[in-house]
Scaffold this motif. Sequence first.
Motif, short mmCIF file in Angstrom:
data_model
loop_
_atom_site.label_atom_id
_atom_site.label_comp_id
_atom_site.label_asym_id
_atom_site.label_seq_id
_atom_site.Cartn_x
_atom_site.Cartn_y
_atom_site.Cartn_z
N TRP A 35 0.98 -1.19 0.04
CA TRP A 35 -0.03 -0.33 -0.12
C TRP A 35 1.02 1.48 0.06
O TRP A 35 2.05 1.50 1.06
CB TRP A 35 -1.17 0.09 1.10
N PHE A 36 0.34 2.50 -0.96
CA PHE A 36 1.13 3.35 -0.80
C PHE A 36 0.25 4.93 -0.80
O PHE A 36 -0.92 4.25 -1.26
CB PHE A 36 2.07 4.15 -2.32
N ARG A 37 0.23 5.84 -0.30
CA ARG A 37 -0.61 7.22 -0.56
C ARG A 37 0.80 7.75 -1.20
O ARG A 37 1.30 8.18 -0.53
CB ARG A 37 -0.78 7.22 1.18
N GLN A 38 -0.71 9.15 -1.18
CA GLN A 38 -0.08 10.16 -2.19
C GLN A 38 -0.99 11.26 -1.28
O GLN A 38 -2.10 11.40 -1.47
CB GLN A 38 -0.31 10.01 -3.26
N ALA A 39 -0.20 12.00 -0.60
CA ALA A 39 -1.06 13.14 -0.13
C ALA A 39 -1.18 14.13 -0.89
O ALA A 39 -0.72 14.57 -1.38
CB ALA A 39 -0.59 13.47 1.77
N PRO A 40 -1.92 15.48 -0.42
CA PRO A 40 -2.11 17.04 -1.45
C PRO A 40 -0.69 17.22 -1.82
O PRO A 40 0.07 17.71 -0.08
CB PRO A 40 -3.18 17.61 -0.94
N GLY A 41 -0.21 17.77 -2.53
CA GLY A 41 0.94 18.21 -3.18
C GLY A 41 1.89 17.69 -1.98
O GLY A 41 3.36 18.32 -2.46
N LYS A 42 1.88 15.84 -2.94
CA LYS A 42 3.11 15.30 -1.67
C LYS A 42 3.11 14.09 -3.27
O LYS A 42 2.91 13.63 -3.12
CB LYS A 42 3.27 14.81 -0.95
N GLU A 43 4.74 13.47 -2.87
CA GLU A 43 5.31 12.48 -3.45
C GLU A 43 4.27 11.52 -2.97
O GLU A 43 3.99 11.54 -2.38
CB GLU A 43 6.62 12.48 -4.28
N ARG A 44 4.11 10.26 -3.73
CA ARG A 44 3.61 9.17 -3.65
C ARG A 44 4.74 7.94 -2.33
O ARG A 44 5.56 8.03 -2.22
CB ARG A 44 3.38 8.15 -5.01
N ALA A 45 4.08 7.85 -1.15
CA ALA A 45 4.93 7.74 -0.07
C ALA A 45 4.44 6.06 0.02
O ALA A 45 3.34 5.75 0.17
CB ALA A 45 5.02 8.29 0.55
N PHE A 46 5.14 5.59 0.29
CA PHE A 46 5.02 3.99 0.95
C PHE A 46 4.31 3.92 1.83
O PHE A 46 4.52 4.52 3.46
CB PHE A 46 6.98 3.19 1.32
N THR A 90 -4.74 11.70 5.54
CA THR A 90 -5.36 11.67 4.84
C THR A 90 -4.70 11.96 3.46
O THR A 90 -3.34 12.34 3.04
CB THR A 90 -5.95 13.18 4.78
N ALA A 91 -5.31 10.93 2.56
CA ALA A 91 -4.05 10.94 0.81
C ALA A 91 -5.44 9.82 0.39
O ALA A 91 -6.61 9.42 0.29
CB ALA A 91 -3.23 9.94 1.70
N VAL A 92 -4.26 9.48 -0.89
CA VAL A 92 -5.40 8.32 -1.69
C VAL A 92 -4.11 7.64 -1.82
O VAL A 92 -2.90 7.68 -2.11
CB VAL A 92 -5.19 8.98 -3.23
N TYR A 93 -5.23 6.08 -0.83
CA TYR A 93 -4.62 4.99 -1.49
C TYR A 93 -4.44 4.30 -2.03
O TYR A 93 -5.65 4.05 -3.29
CB TYR A 93 -5.34 4.39 0.03
N TYR A 94 -3.30 3.61 -2.99
CA TYR A 94 -3.21 2.30 -3.76
C TYR A 94 -2.37 1.50 -3.28
O TYR A 94 -1.47 1.49 -2.38
CB TYR A 94 -2.29 3.17 -4.70
#
Length: 123
Positions: A35-46, A90-94
Amino acid sequence: VQLQASGGGLVQAGDSLRLSCVFSGGTFPDYGVGWFRQAPGKERAFVATINFTGGSTYYQDSVKGRFTISRDNAKNTVYLQMNSLKAEDTAVYYCAATPHRPLVITDEYYNYWGQGTLVTVSS
């Protein structure tokens, strides 16, 4: 291979959510899932990863003790149980799948990605 993430939503700080990632089009036990996530204005993170058997997991420090990754190979599904949610979660989770057997935490090792599910935590 296709991945379908779901389970996101709007919750308050301290609440829980469980994300699901359904795998199709391949042999699920051949893949680790992260699972990774990308918060507003930030890079995708593990965030977290689990190996092909479910016997090994690894977490980003900020979610250790609050998030739990698990898998059900009979249902071709990986879960991310998120407890004690914070506004900074808070983020989009992938979810993503990797054929690599050792646990990997960088996105270049993941060949297949789901579409993402939005988690919003209000403070």
